[in-house]
Motif scaffolding. Structure first.
Motif, PDB file in Angstrom:
ATOM      1  N   LYS A  70       0.835  -1.191   0.000  1.00  0.00           N
ATOM      2  CA  LYS A  70       0.000   0.000   0.000  1.00  0.00           C
ATOM      3  C   LYS A  70       0.874   1.246   0.000  1.00  0.00           C
ATOM      4  O   LYS A  70       1.823   1.357   0.770  1.00  0.00           O
ATOM      5  CB  LYS A  70      -0.916   0.010   1.211  1.00  0.00           C
ATOM      6  CG  LYS A  70      -1.956   1.107   1.151  1.00  0.00           C
ATOM      7  CD  LYS A  70      -3.046   0.854   2.141  1.00  0.00           C
ATOM      8  CE  LYS A  70      -4.292   1.580   1.708  1.00  0.00           C
ATOM      9  NZ  LYS A  70      -5.439   1.196   2.491  1.00  0.00           N
ATOM     10  N   GLY A  88      -5.035   5.880  -0.337  1.00  0.00           N
ATOM     11  CA  GLY A  88      -4.152   4.720  -0.421  1.00  0.00           C
ATOM     12  C   GLY A  88      -4.302   4.050  -1.776  1.00  0.00           C
ATOM     13  O   GLY A  88      -5.338   4.146  -2.415  1.00  0.00           O
ATOM     14  N   ARG A  90      -3.024   0.309  -3.968  1.00  0.00           N
ATOM     15  CA  ARG A  90      -2.281  -0.949  -4.092  1.00  0.00           C
ATOM     16  C   ARG A  90      -2.294  -1.348  -5.560  1.00  0.00           C
ATOM     17  O   ARG A  90      -3.352  -1.594  -6.136  1.00  0.00           O
ATOM     18  CB  ARG A  90      -2.917  -2.041  -3.241  1.00  0.00           C
ATOM     19  CG  ARG A  90      -2.790  -1.750  -1.747  1.00  0.00           C
ATOM     20  CD  ARG A  90      -3.297  -2.885  -0.929  1.00  0.00           C
ATOM     21  NE  ARG A  90      -2.380  -4.017  -1.038  1.00  0.00           N
ATOM     22  CZ  ARG A  90      -2.635  -5.207  -0.531  1.00  0.00           C
ATOM     23  NH1 ARG A  90      -3.787  -5.438   0.091  1.00  0.00           N
ATOM     24  NH2 ARG A  90      -1.782  -6.189  -0.645  1.00  0.00           N
TER      25      ARG A  90
END
Length: 164
Positions: A70, A88, A90
């Motif tokens: 992340k 965030g 990912r």
């Protein structure tokens, strides 16, 4: 023997047995894929492509589709507006095990070529564009009722003006 391959806008130096994390590819775990964009092949002799090495390939086996670590993106505006935002992310990745580096004969193998998800989406979009050729006829049919509604509006405006 090693090779430098290009995928996902990045270059990787690989040899047989290496495990790679690359940008997400359009495949599932267990698939065998082949990279055909080879920039350099080394070993007993060094071959540098101009820009690619003809006939060279790297074959790999897909281990799994994963997400990267992340990454936190924090924005703060000082003084005025005093706002802050935390986001965030990912990245989607594909985990591969390199099985073979071929200096020649890669164009004759029957292994599926590695394509990114953007390439797969673009190909699907191009295939879906063929039935869309009938769409202009639908657009013309839809345009006629719109013109009829436009003609109704001035009459409604005249009726409203006479009521006043």
């Amino acid at each position: 023997m090693f090779a430098v391959l290009k995928t996902g806008g990045k270059q990787y130096k690989v040899q047989a047995g290496d495990i790679l994390r690359v940008e997400k590819l359009d495949c599932v775990a267990g698939d065998k894929i082949q990279f055909n964009e080879i920039l350099m092949v080394g070993g007993e002799t060094l071959t540098v492509g101009v820009p690619l090495v003809a006939g060279a390939a790297v074959q790999a086996e897909v281990i799994e589709q994963i997400k990267g670590p992340k990454v936190i993106h924090y924005v703060k505006r000082r003084r005025k507006h005093s706002s802050q935002r935390t986001k965030g992310h990912r990245q989607h990745l594909t985990l591969l095990r390199v099985t073979d580096v071929m200096a020649s004969g890669g164009d004759k193998s029957d292994v599926k070529a590695a394509t990114g998800t953007a390439d797969a989406r673009r190909a699907a979009h191009n295939n879906a564009a063929a039935p869309a050729a009938a769409a202009p006829a639908k657009a013309k049919a839809a345009a006629k009722p719109v013109a009829a509604k436009a003609a109704v509006k001035p009459k409604a405006a005249k009726a409203a003006a006479t009521e006043e």
